[in-house]
Enzyme design. Structure first.
Site, PDB file in Angstrom:
ATOM      1  N   ALA A  83       0.835  -1.204   0.000  1.00 44.25           N
ATOM      2  CA  ALA A  83       0.000   0.000   0.000  1.00 44.25           C
ATOM      3  C   ALA A  83       0.868   1.251   0.000  1.00 44.25           C
ATOM      4  O   ALA A  83       1.917   1.298   0.611  1.00 44.25           O
ATOM      5  CB  ALA A  83      -0.906  -0.001   1.223  1.00 44.25           C
ATOM      6  N   ASP A  84       0.396   2.274  -0.714  1.00 43.94           N
ATOM      7  CA  ASP A  84       1.091   3.555  -0.745  1.00 43.94           C
ATOM      8  C   ASP A  84       0.136   4.652  -0.278  1.00 43.94           C
ATOM      9  O   ASP A  84      -0.973   4.383   0.179  1.00 43.94           O
ATOM     10  CB  ASP A  84       1.628   3.844  -2.151  1.00 43.94           C
ATOM     11  CG  ASP A  84       0.535   3.835  -3.211  1.00 43.94           C
ATOM     12  OD1 ASP A  84      -0.662   3.815  -2.850  1.00 43.94           O
ATOM     13  OD2 ASP A  84       0.872   3.862  -4.399  1.00 43.94           O
ATOM     14  N   SER A  85       0.552   5.907  -0.397  1.00 41.31           N
ATOM     15  CA  SER A  85      -0.272   7.022   0.080  1.00 41.31           C
ATOM     16  C   SER A  85      -1.577   7.145  -0.703  1.00 41.31           C
ATOM     17  O   SER A  85      -2.608   7.522  -0.136  1.00 41.31           O
ATOM     18  CB  SER A  85       0.508   8.330   0.027  1.00 41.31           C
ATOM     19  OG  SER A  85       0.940   8.592  -1.293  1.00 41.31           O
ATOM     20  N   PHE A  87      -3.271   4.629  -1.904  1.00 45.75           N
ATOM     21  CA  PHE A  87      -4.126   3.593  -1.322  1.00 45.75           C
ATOM     22  C   PHE A  87      -4.811   4.131  -0.073  1.00 45.75           C
ATOM     23  O   PHE A  87      -6.007   3.941   0.115  1.00 45.75           O
ATOM     24  CB  PHE A  87      -3.315   2.345  -0.954  1.00 45.75           C
ATOM     25  CG  PHE A  87      -4.025   1.451   0.029  1.00 45.75           C
ATOM     26  CD1 PHE A  87      -5.029   0.594  -0.385  1.00 45.75           C
ATOM     27  CD2 PHE A  87      -3.719   1.503   1.380  1.00 45.75           C
ATOM     28  CE1 PHE A  87      -5.708  -0.214   0.529  1.00 45.75           C
ATOM     29  CE2 PHE A  87      -4.380   0.697   2.297  1.00 45.75           C
ATOM     30  CZ  PHE A  87      -5.376  -0.158   1.870  1.00 45.75           C
TER      31      PHE A  87
END
Length: 127
Positions: A83-85, A87
């Site tokens: 997951a990233d920002s 997400f």
């Protein structure tokens, strides 16, 4: 150093709709009371219902395109799933829509696992 094993039952503060703030406990063994024990750290949290946890797992799976057979549990960390920002923003929006709640940006930063998200939702709904 001695250690004591045992169990106790109490009503979690979230069920009483009040905050918990304690730094000592009273220990009673065989009706003998011992001086209060200082706690180094304590965390009282309410575990979310299985329905809430399952709904959050489903949203995580959809957001990250996780195959149906891949295990996503309460202990699953978003970072491990890649997951990233982006997400995080989409995830929070989906949670708000699914549960009819509002999550502040500051609060969303402390959510690092699926269980964190489910517990946080339960707290918001209880308010």
């Amino acid at each position: 150093m001695a250690s004591i094993a045992g169990s106790f039952t109490f009503m979690p503060c979230c069920k009483l709709k009040q905050s918990c703030n304690f730094n000592a406990v009273k220990l009673v063994i065989n009706r003998r009371s011992f001086p209060s024990l200082k706690l180094c750290s304590a965390r009282v949290s309410c575990k979310a219902t299985s329905d809430t946890l399952n709904r959050v797992c489903k949203i995580v799976g959809q957001q990250l395109g996780i195959p149906d057979g891949y295990p996503v549990t309460g202990e699953t960390k978003f970072a491990v799933l890649g997951a990233d920002s982006l997400f995080t923003v989409e995830f929070v929006m989906d949670l708000e829509k699914e549960f009819g709640i509002r999550i502040e940006e500051v609060s969303s930063r402390s959510i690092t696992t699926v269980q964190d998200a489910a517990d946080f939702i339960e707290e918001l709904i209880a308010m």
